[in-house]
Design an enzyme around this catalytic site. Structure first.
Site, short mmCIF file in Angstrom:
data_model
loop_
_atom_site.label_atom_id
_atom_site.label_comp_id
_atom_site.label_asym_id
_atom_site.label_seq_id
_atom_site.Cartn_x
_atom_site.Cartn_y
_atom_site.Cartn_z
N ASN A 160 0.80 -1.23 0.00
CA ASN A 160 0.00 0.00 0.00
C ASN A 160 0.83 1.28 0.00
O ASN A 160 0.38 2.30 -0.51
CB ASN A 160 -1.05 -0.01 1.13
CG ASN A 160 -0.45 -0.13 2.51
OD1 ASN A 160 0.70 -0.49 2.66
ND2 ASN A 160 -1.26 0.17 3.51
N GLU A 259 5.13 -3.80 12.25
CA GLU A 259 4.17 -2.71 11.98
C GLU A 259 2.97 -3.37 11.33
O GLU A 259 3.00 -3.72 10.15
CB GLU A 259 4.80 -1.68 11.04
CG GLU A 259 6.00 -0.95 11.62
CD GLU A 259 5.63 0.06 12.72
OE1 GLU A 259 4.44 0.39 12.84
OE2 GLU A 259 6.54 0.49 13.44
N CYS A 293 -3.08 1.45 6.84
CA CYS A 293 -3.21 0.91 8.20
C CYS A 293 -3.76 1.99 9.12
O CYS A 293 -4.35 1.70 10.16
CB CYS A 293 -1.85 0.43 8.69
SG CYS A 293 -0.59 1.70 8.56
N GLU A 467 8.92 3.10 14.16
CA GLU A 467 9.73 3.49 13.00
C GLU A 467 9.69 5.01 12.89
O GLU A 467 8.65 5.63 13.10
CB GLU A 467 9.19 2.83 11.73
CG GLU A 467 9.39 1.32 11.74
CD GLU A 467 9.08 0.65 10.42
OE1 GLU A 467 8.18 1.12 9.69
OE2 GLU A 467 9.73 -0.36 10.11
P1 NAP Z 1 0.47 -8.88 3.99
O1 NAP Z 1 -0.37 -9.77 3.19
O2 NAP Z 1 0.68 -9.22 5.43
O3 NAP Z 1 1.89 -8.80 3.24
C1 NAP Z 1 2.91 -7.94 3.66
C2 NAP Z 1 4.22 -8.45 3.10
O4 NAP Z 1 4.50 -9.74 3.67
C3 NAP Z 1 4.23 -8.66 1.60
O5 NAP Z 1 5.52 -8.39 1.11
C4 NAP Z 1 3.91 -10.13 1.47
O6 NAP Z 1 4.33 -10.72 0.27
C5 NAP Z 1 4.70 -10.68 2.63
N1 NAP Z 1 4.27 -11.98 3.10
C6 NAP Z 1 3.01 -12.49 3.13
N2 NAP Z 1 3.04 -13.72 3.68
C7 NAP Z 1 4.34 -13.97 4.01
C8 NAP Z 1 5.00 -15.08 4.62
N3 NAP Z 1 4.35 -16.17 5.01
N4 NAP Z 1 6.34 -15.01 4.80
C9 NAP Z 1 7.01 -13.91 4.44
N5 NAP Z 1 6.45 -12.84 3.85
C10 NAP Z 1 5.11 -12.86 3.66
O7 NAP Z 1 -0.04 -7.38 3.97
P2 NAP Z 1 -0.44 -6.50 2.71
O8 NAP Z 1 -1.75 -6.97 2.21
O9 NAP Z 1 0.70 -6.42 1.76
O10 NAP Z 1 -0.58 -5.07 3.38
C11 NAP Z 1 -1.73 -4.63 4.03
C12 NAP Z 1 -1.60 -4.83 5.53
O11 NAP Z 1 -0.44 -4.14 6.00
C13 NAP Z 1 -2.76 -4.22 6.29
O12 NAP Z 1 -3.12 -5.06 7.35
C14 NAP Z 1 -2.19 -2.91 6.82
O13 NAP Z 1 -2.84 -2.41 7.95
C15 NAP Z 1 -0.78 -3.31 7.11
N6 NAP Z 1 0.10 -2.15 7.13
C16 NAP Z 1 0.61 -1.74 8.34
C17 NAP Z 1 1.41 -0.61 8.41
C18 NAP Z 1 1.97 -0.13 9.71
O14 NAP Z 1 2.89 0.69 9.68
N7 NAP Z 1 1.49 -0.59 10.85
C19 NAP Z 1 1.70 0.10 7.24
C20 NAP Z 1 1.18 -0.35 6.03
C21 NAP Z 1 0.39 -1.48 6.00
P3 NAP Z 1 3.27 -10.95 -0.94
O15 NAP Z 1 3.01 -9.63 -1.52
O16 NAP Z 1 3.98 -11.87 -1.84
O17 NAP Z 1 2.06 -11.57 -0.32
#
Ligand code: NAP
Length: 486
Positions: A160, A259, A293, A467
């Site tokens: 995102n 995060e 997020c 961060e």
């Molecule tokens: P996600 O599905 O958890 O994926 C995040 C990252 O992790 C991607 O690079 C993903 O790769 C990788 N990943 C997924 N499964 C993995 C595994 N088993 N082992 C290692 N890496 C793995 O999250 P998203 O859909 O990309 O992002 C949205 C989420 O991020 C929301 O929940 C949002 O709230 C959160 N977020 C939090 C913050 C914060 O600062 N707190 C900031 C931004 C977003 P792939 O793309 O290949 O699946």
């Protein structure tokens, strides 16, 4: 050059291999990168295997010693050059980001600046790594305390904010003296690949930053996380994935920063200037098309102003232009993919089935592309799914409250605690409620809290660590204590 040619030129400017040990390498497999506003494939990038990712860790491990020994001033200057290059190339980077992720160009430009600012901030922090020297209470020795780089790091980022979530980790890692392997999200690898090329030009030595793109995140990253040479995992993404990575990291008691997801409440009190509250809500809700997020997920409005607030917010959201993010003036771009649209639609239907009124939007837009319109729901009951799930779309879900105590209790009634927002003109109430909210961050009369100079992070299931700000570099430093006999 017409718009189509500009888009093609921007995409063609991005290297598509793996960036390992300072070299771009191709892989047997590739994976497509799509434009979510058309569903068309923009290009193909390397799709790393577990062995190819291990080579990236080898490169980071090999580079660690000399990078840790590099003068902080030199590390700082490299970060400053990277900052300057990003700013100079804002338009190209913004176009790449909008094409692969969908957000409007104006927001992408804003993200490039925000992302670059992490390099500027941590360039300044790189030369301020302090320690301490004190007399032991018994007077027989001295305590020397220094901070040293953690060592090789694994950095995993979401789709995102494809640049800023990377620089928020790479900046402090470089400043602290850590080499790393970065794995961007498979939906948005291009921004990170473009950034790697900029870091190379800025003078980052070979192997200090390595980028691995893959469609098999679990298979590729698990061996790296379990490898005892990886000493730190910094992850930004969803809470379920974060939890599973914490379990893996426990096997080697690896340092982690998490995060994770949010479920931000936004409180509007009756004493507020409604114009300020509506504008703040638009920012907190619509930034990144609701896919943040920090997005306001549950909006609580005091009963006496609830109708007026809902009317004004509905009028404001109804006028936001929807379309491809590359078209100037567009505010509501596409969601990341079709399952994101389906999920938002299910949440809206569920809320409506449970009694919420749909004041605006409420049905997916016609294709091509993964569009969902700005939507306003009122009278949302607490048992609606979207009150406990990140909507991740442009849906404002409004509920009313009567008392401050009730508002705070409802806001805190979630396992998440990333950010909360409140709008009030009463100073004492503003501080009282800010302190009562279970959140790592509070937006008081503001719809945006993110700032490279401020500590970003959550409590409860929204994560561990911070961060940015003065503490951001600590996530990449170990404290070493030397007991000095005299
Ligand atoms: P996600 O599905 O958890 O994926 C995040 C990252 O992790 C991607 O690079 C993903 O790769 C990788 N990943 C997924 N499964 C993995 C595994 N088993 N082992 C290692 N890496 C793995 O999250 P998203 O859909 O990309 O992002 C949205 C989420 O991020 C929301 O929940 C949002 O709230 C959160 N977020 C939090 C913050 C914060 O600062 N707190 C900031 C931004 C977003 P792939 O793309 O290949 O699946």
């Amino acid at each position: 050059m017409n718009a189509q040619q500009q888009e093609k030129t921007a995409i063609d400017s991005v290297p598509t291999g793996l960036f390992v040990g300072g070299r771009w390498t191709s892989t047997d497999r590739t994976m497509p990168v799509e434009d979510p506003s058309t569903g068309e494939v923009l290009t193909e990038v390397a799709d790393a295997s577990p062995d190819e990712a291990l080579a990236a860790l080898d490169a980071a491990v090999a580079a660690q010693g000399s990078w840790a020994a590099t003068a902080p001033r030199e590390r700082s200057e490299i970060l400053t050059r990277a900052y300057q290059l990003m700013i100079e190339e804002t338009d190209r980077l913004a176009l790449i980001m909008t094409l692969e992720m969908g957000k409007p160009l104006a927001e992408s430009r804003g993200e490039v600046t925000y992302a670059a600012e992490f390099f500027r901030w941590f360039a300044e922090e790189a030369v301020r790594n302090d320690g301490g020297y004190m007399t032991a209470p018994a007077g027989d020795s001295r305590f020397l305390v220094s901070k040293e780089p953690v060592g090789p790091c694994l950095l995993i980022t979401p789709w995102n904010f494809p640049l800023a979530m990377g620089t928020r980790k790479i900046g402090p890692a470089l400043a602290a003296g850590c080499a790393s392997v970065i794995k961007p999200a498979s939906h948005t690898p291009l921004s990170m690949l473009a950034l790697a090329e900029i870091l190379q030009r800025a003078g980052v030595p070979d192997g200090v930053v390595n980028v691995v793109t893959t469609s098999r995140s679990n298979d590729v990253m698990t061996p790296l996380i379990l490898d005892p040479r990886s000493l730190k995992l910094s992850f930004t993404g969803s809470t379920p994935v974060g939890k599973s990575l914490l379990e893996l990291a426990a096997k080697t008691v690896m340092r982690t920063s998490m995060e994770l997801g949010g479920n931000a409440p936004l409180l509007v009190f009756e004493d507020v200037d409604l114009d300020v509250a509506v504008e703040g809500t638009v920012q907190a809700k619509m930034r990144n098309i609701g896919q943040a997020c920090t997005a306001a997920n549950r909006i609580f409005v005091q009963r006496s102003v609830a109708d007026e607030f809902a009317d004004r917010l509905t009028r404001r959201l109804a006028e936001l232009p929807q379309g491809r993010g590359v078209d100037e003036g567009v505010v509501v771009g596409p969601l990341i993919n079709s399952s994101a649209v389906d999920k938002v639609q299910e949440l809206v239907r569920d809320a409506a089935d449970r009694g919420a009124q749909v004041r605006l939007g409420g049905d997916p837009s016609e294709g091509p592309g993964h569009f969902y319109p700005a939507t306003v729901l009122t009278g949302v009951p607490p048992e609606a799914e979207l009150c406990s799930t990140e909507i991740f779309g442009p849906v404002a879900a409004i509920t009313t409250f009567d008392t401050e105590e009730e508002a705070v209790a409802s806001a805190n009634d979630t396992p998440f605690g990333l950010v909360s927002y409140l709008f009030t003109s009463d100073l004492a109430r503003g501080f009282r409620v800010s302190h009562a909210l279970d959140a790592g961050m509070v937006g008081l009369n503001r719809g945006v809290v993110s700032n490279p100079a401020a500590p970003f992070g959550g409590v409860k299931e929204s994560g561990v660590g911070r961060e940015g700000g003065f503490v951001g570099i600590d996530e990449f430093l170990e404290t070493k204590y030397i007991s000095v006999g005299l």
